[in-house]
Design an enzyme around this catalytic site. Structure first.
Site, PDB file in Angstrom:
ATOM      1  N   ARG A  30     -24.401 -27.399 -19.711  1.00 14.07           N
ATOM      2  CA  ARG A  30     -23.926 -27.775 -18.368  1.00 14.07           C
ATOM      3  C   ARG A  30     -24.288 -26.812 -17.254  1.00 14.07           C
ATOM      4  O   ARG A  30     -23.922 -27.039 -16.116  1.00 14.07           O
ATOM      5  CB  ARG A  30     -22.389 -27.976 -18.425  1.00 14.07           C
ATOM      6  CG  ARG A  30     -22.009 -29.171 -19.285  1.00 14.07           C
ATOM      7  CD  ARG A  30     -20.494 -29.342 -19.477  1.00 14.07           C
ATOM      8  NE  ARG A  30     -20.271 -30.476 -20.358  1.00 14.07           N
ATOM      9  CZ  ARG A  30     -20.333 -30.397 -21.690  1.00 14.07           C
ATOM     10  NH1 ARG A  30     -20.618 -29.230 -22.279  1.00 14.07           N
ATOM     11  NH2 ARG A  30     -20.140 -31.450 -22.468  1.00 14.07           N
ATOM     12  N   HIS A 113     -18.203 -28.163 -34.351  1.00 12.66           N
ATOM     13  CA  HIS A 113     -19.039 -29.333 -34.028  1.00 12.66           C
ATOM     14  C   HIS A 113     -20.167 -29.564 -35.016  1.00 12.66           C
ATOM     15  O   HIS A 113     -21.055 -30.377 -34.763  1.00 12.66           O
ATOM     16  CB  HIS A 113     -19.605 -29.193 -32.606  1.00 12.66           C
ATOM     17  CG  HIS A 113     -18.539 -29.277 -31.555  1.00 12.66           C
ATOM     18  ND1 HIS A 113     -18.746 -28.914 -30.244  1.00 12.66           N
ATOM     19  CD2 HIS A 113     -17.255 -29.675 -31.628  1.00 12.66           C
ATOM     20  CE1 HIS A 113     -17.630 -29.089 -29.553  1.00 12.66           C
ATOM     21  NE2 HIS A 113     -16.707 -29.539 -30.364  1.00 12.66           N
ATOM     22  N   CYS A 124     -23.735 -42.501 -46.802  1.00  6.74           N
ATOM     23  CA  CYS A 124     -23.265 -41.938 -48.090  1.00  6.74           C
ATOM     24  C   CYS A 124     -23.103 -40.422 -48.058  1.00  6.74           C
ATOM     25  O   CYS A 124     -22.590 -39.821 -48.989  1.00  6.74           O
ATOM     26  CB  CYS A 124     -24.241 -42.331 -49.210  1.00  6.74           C
ATOM     27  SG  CYS A 124     -25.841 -41.493 -49.133  1.00  6.74           S
ATOM     28  N   ILE A 224     -23.406 -12.347 -21.500  1.00  6.82           N
ATOM     29  CA  ILE A 224     -22.571 -11.983 -22.656  1.00  6.82           C
ATOM     30  C   ILE A 224     -23.133 -10.747 -23.371  1.00  6.82           C
ATOM     31  O   ILE A 224     -22.401  -9.825 -23.718  1.00  6.82           O
ATOM     32  CB  ILE A 224     -22.489 -13.170 -23.637  1.00  6.82           C
ATOM     33  CG1 ILE A 224     -21.595 -14.268 -23.046  1.00  6.82           C
ATOM     34  CG2 ILE A 224     -21.952 -12.733 -24.999  1.00  6.82           C
ATOM     35  CD1 ILE A 224     -21.708 -15.591 -23.759  1.00  6.82           C
TER      36      ILE A 224
HETATM   37  N1  APR Z   1     -23.703 -15.162 -20.537  1.00  4.29           N
HETATM   38  C1  APR Z   1     -22.496 -15.669 -20.115  1.00  4.29           C
HETATM   39  N2  APR Z   1     -22.274 -16.988 -19.893  1.00  4.29           N
HETATM   40  C2  APR Z   1     -23.313 -17.832 -20.100  1.00  4.29           C
HETATM   41  C3  APR Z   1     -24.590 -17.392 -20.521  1.00  4.29           C
HETATM   42  C4  APR Z   1     -24.758 -15.991 -20.739  1.00  4.29           C
HETATM   43  N3  APR Z   1     -25.932 -15.476 -21.141  1.00  4.29           N
HETATM   44  N4  APR Z   1     -25.410 -18.477 -20.621  1.00  4.29           N
HETATM   45  C5  APR Z   1     -24.665 -19.555 -20.263  1.00  4.29           C
HETATM   46  N5  APR Z   1     -23.417 -19.166 -19.958  1.00  4.29           N
HETATM   47  C6  APR Z   1     -22.276 -20.033 -19.600  1.00  4.29           C
HETATM   48  C7  APR Z   1     -22.578 -21.085 -18.564  1.00  4.29           C
HETATM   49  O1  APR Z   1     -22.174 -20.621 -17.286  1.00  4.29           O
HETATM   50  C8  APR Z   1     -21.726 -22.279 -19.018  1.00  4.29           C
HETATM   51  O2  APR Z   1     -20.532 -22.401 -18.237  1.00  4.29           O
HETATM   52  O3  APR Z   1     -21.971 -20.740 -20.798  1.00  4.29           O
HETATM   53  C9  APR Z   1     -21.352 -21.977 -20.465  1.00  4.29           C
HETATM   54  C10 APR Z   1     -21.851 -23.025 -21.438  1.00  4.29           C
HETATM   55  O4  APR Z   1     -21.149 -24.220 -21.167  1.00  4.29           O
HETATM   56  P1  APR Z   1     -21.702 -25.607 -21.755  1.00  4.29           P
HETATM   57  O5  APR Z   1     -23.155 -25.694 -21.490  1.00  4.29           O
HETATM   58  O6  APR Z   1     -20.792 -26.697 -21.250  1.00  4.29           O
HETATM   59  O7  APR Z   1     -21.548 -25.444 -23.328  1.00  4.29           O
HETATM   60  P2  APR Z   1     -20.224 -25.593 -24.202  1.00  4.29           P
HETATM   61  O8  APR Z   1     -19.022 -25.140 -23.460  1.00  4.29           O
HETATM   62  O9  APR Z   1     -20.509 -24.947 -25.493  1.00  4.29           O
HETATM   63  O10 APR Z   1     -20.158 -27.191 -24.419  1.00  4.29           O
HETATM   64  C11 APR Z   1     -19.181 -27.672 -25.300  1.00  4.29           C
HETATM   65  O11 APR Z   1     -20.165 -29.870 -25.147  1.00  4.29           O
HETATM   66  O12 APR Z   1     -21.971 -31.320 -25.129  1.00  4.29           O
HETATM   67  C12 APR Z   1     -20.989 -30.752 -25.908  1.00  4.29           C
HETATM   68  O13 APR Z   1     -21.159 -30.552 -28.231  1.00  4.29           O
HETATM   69  C13 APR Z   1     -21.574 -29.957 -27.036  1.00  4.29           C
HETATM   70  O14 APR Z   1     -20.558 -28.066 -28.163  1.00  4.29           O
HETATM   71  C14 APR Z   1     -20.942 -28.578 -26.890  1.00  4.29           C
HETATM   72  C15 APR Z   1     -19.726 -28.861 -26.028  1.00  4.29           C
END
Ligand code: APR
Length: 237
Positions: A30, A113, A124, A224
């Protein structure tokens, strides 16, 4: 402050999302460069897509499986291994399906997930190699469709994993979110369950999240990998 909390805690739980993997070259969903940017997740990663949009469904997962072939866990994963050794890190609840926690040797990983590191028959349950998606062999000997064992939109999470994650959140005294937008349920309920049980909640996420207001500490706009390195440098372990 967070280093002190880590040292004092008796039951640390880490909760990761796709942001944990971006520094290894795996896109998240996202953020601006995410997989859902300009796309409808329901058209690619849902039970409906698997049934009625099969070519796009298979292409989407084949692209993600292929992208993992040269990916290695970045140093942030190794720091989590060190914390499990020297501190009271008890489990890692992850929404990620890339298998990087397991590849890095992180312990007690709860893969809410599922995984895209293998495939299985939707009917199956027989397990298949991801190779099947590169040679167009999409059907099981039983006639069922072969798909990744991930939780698609429209599917429920594994009840055993949910129970395990809930227990960890309830027993934790420090719950650290790494790289999740915290918008997908029921995964986003675990930081809330932890907080309701008096746990210290830390959220490390480049963008703001809907749970920042209930957290004891929030670190936005930082990577991170850098945050984990700086925290670790605050104590010699
Ligand atoms: N350091 C810190 N934050 C980061 C970094 C980084 N290097 N890279 C990305 N982010 C943050 C982004 O700002 C974002 O808000 O990580 C967040 C990731 O959010 P999503 O892309 O929504 O991922 P997630 O929260 O894991 O999504 C949950 O949604 O589509 C489903 O199954 C899919 O498991 C997933 C679930």
């Amino acid at each position: 402050m967070i280093a002190t909390w880590l040292k004092e805690s008796r039951h640390i739980v880490i909760f990761t999302g796709a942001g944990m993997s971006t520094e290894s070259g795996v896109p998240d969903f996202r953020s601006k460069r995410g997989l859902w940017h300009g796309k409808d997740p329901q058209s690619l990663a849902s039970t409906n897509a698997m049934k009625h949009n099969q070519k796009e469904f298979v292409d989407f997962y084949r692209m993600r499986i292929e992208a993992l072939q040269n990916v290695k866990p970045h140093n942030g994963y190794n720091i989590l291994t060190t914390w499990a050794k020297w501190l009271q890190l008890k489990s890692i609840i992850t929404q990620n399906t890339d298998g990087l926690h397991e590849q890095a040797g992180n312990i007690n990983v709860i893969p809410l997930h599922g995984t895209i590191r293998q495939l299985h028959c939707h009917s199956c349950g027989v397990v298949y190699s991801t190779e099947r998606y590169f040679h167009g062999h999409l059907y099981c000997n039983c006639g069922g469709f072969i798909r990744p064992p991930v939780v698609l939109f429209g599917e429920s999470l594994d009840s055993n994993l949910l129970t395990l994650a809930e227990k960890e959140a309830q027993q934790s005294d420090l719950f650290i979110v790494l790289g999740s937008s915290l918008v997908v349920s029921p995964a986003n309920s675990f930081p809330i369950i932890a907080k309701e049980h008096g746990t210290k909640l830390v959220i490390v996420n480049q963008d703001q999240t809907p749970l920042d207001s209930i957290a004891d500490a929030v670190i936005n706009n930082r990577k991170i990998g850098d945050v984990l390195r700086d925290i670790s440098e605050e104590f010699i372990i």
